[in-house]
Motif scaffolding. Sequence first.
Motif, mmCIF file in Angstrom:
data_model
loop_
_atom_site.group_PDB
_atom_site.id
_atom_site.type_symbol
_atom_site.label_atom_id
_atom_site.label_comp_id
_atom_site.label_asym_id
_atom_site.label_seq_id
_atom_site.Cartn_x
_atom_site.Cartn_y
_atom_site.Cartn_z
ATOM 1 N N PRO A 100 28.306 91.272 69.036
ATOM 2 C CA PRO A 100 27.988 92.686 69.110
ATOM 3 C C PRO A 100 28.528 93.299 70.391
ATOM 4 N N ALA A 101 28.765 94.593 70.350
ATOM 5 C CA ALA A 101 29.269 95.281 71.531
ATOM 6 C C ALA A 101 28.242 95.220 72.650
ATOM 7 N N GLU A 106 31.200 85.875 78.092
ATOM 8 C CA GLU A 106 32.500 86.005 77.450
ATOM 9 C C GLU A 106 32.378 85.637 75.986
ATOM 10 N N ALA A 107 33.197 86.244 75.169
ATOM 11 C CA ALA A 107 33.209 85.903 73.749
ATOM 12 C C ALA A 107 33.609 84.444 73.584
ATOM 13 N N PRO A 108 33.015 83.728 72.631
ATOM 14 C CA PRO A 108 33.374 82.325 72.428
ATOM 15 C C PRO A 108 34.863 82.175 72.172
ATOM 16 N N ARG A 118 26.898 80.828 71.860
ATOM 17 C CA ARG A 118 28.180 81.148 72.506
ATOM 18 C C ARG A 118 28.749 79.958 73.259
ATOM 19 N N TRP A 119 27.894 79.021 73.662
ATOM 20 C CA TRP A 119 28.437 77.886 74.395
ATOM 21 C C TRP A 119 29.148 76.939 73.441
#
Length: 370
Positions: free
Chosen positions: A9-10, A184-186, A344-345
């Motif tokens: 999501p933003a 950060e994005a994945p 995300r990790w």
Amino acid sequence: MSPPPPRPPAAPRHVYRITKYDPADRDERGVYTGTEEAVSDHGPVEAAYLEAVAAFAEESGVGHLSVREPQAPPGFTHFGLEPAVEGGGLAGIFPPDLTGFHDGARVPVALGLELVRAMLRDSGAWCRLETEPGVFAEPAFAVHVGWDQYVYVGSDTPCPAALARARELGLHPEPLDASPYEAEAPCGEPGGQRPADDDFWALLRGCVASGEAALLEETHIDNACRWHRLDGTARHGAARDGAAMDTLRARLAPRARLAVWPDLLSTDVAAVLAALPDEDLVEFVREDHDGRITGEVGDAQEFRARAAELSGARAAAVLSVCTDERSPLFTAVLPDADGVLRARWRTDPTPADRHWARLRTAEPDDGHRA
């Protein structure tokens, strides 16, 4: 095929840095030159931070926050200005075994404020606190605690009343384009992160049956992991049969990172201790006689000094803490109950993971290629 990861999501549109530091006391580089200490007063100023965050959450219409990328002791490094606190300051917030402190754990704002308090006090625990609009019907909102009493609040709402309240409390909210602690994005190698889905567990069962796999490492919190025996050679914690494997799968922490290992534990514990390096950080993995397996990161010299205590283990192993010197068979990250990988990790891919990724991204064979 596993569901694709959701589009992140933003980030919240309105971000503020909230501190006790008066902007008038900053030099031309933005460095604070005033007299405020870079630690919590454990008193009225700390309370002001918490009240300000609560005001932003209320004006944003947020009642719950999700714990993201949690970190907690035992860790081998502590950078805070205050002494580390046993349990990372999580005592009274979560049970001693930290059940409920995992990625994606949804907590009321009041409990989230206690986590903010622990982070302001450099207690050792840390996490991002954010809403997950793609999972729950919530507006975008985030609270990140940085070094030296810097707090970053992001919201989709401008929050004029909360800004005014923060100033009334003696704090200094300043607008920013983004939080420096925004995740950060994945990303990763082509093919993406392997999910611990039904295919993963089928593969794991086969590797256990063939004797190739024996241990499962579960990293549910940065700096903390749990080990599980899979091959049935211990009296407790074994998961050779299907029912036991299903039970193990059900009790793993949500969104945990998993690593599958062969049986690296040696019953010649004296030889393991004798082979410790002269120095360097290592992970000492020990299996007690009741079948409990634990890993502890520390200085090799310290483990050598504790040889009398550690030699009582049923089995043990020493692992490097360097990623390129650790060699599990394959890895994965647990998806949510709906099959979507929202963590995300990422794990560090093994050769088997890279092979899985190549197969996943390969073009389907239509029968016409040479």
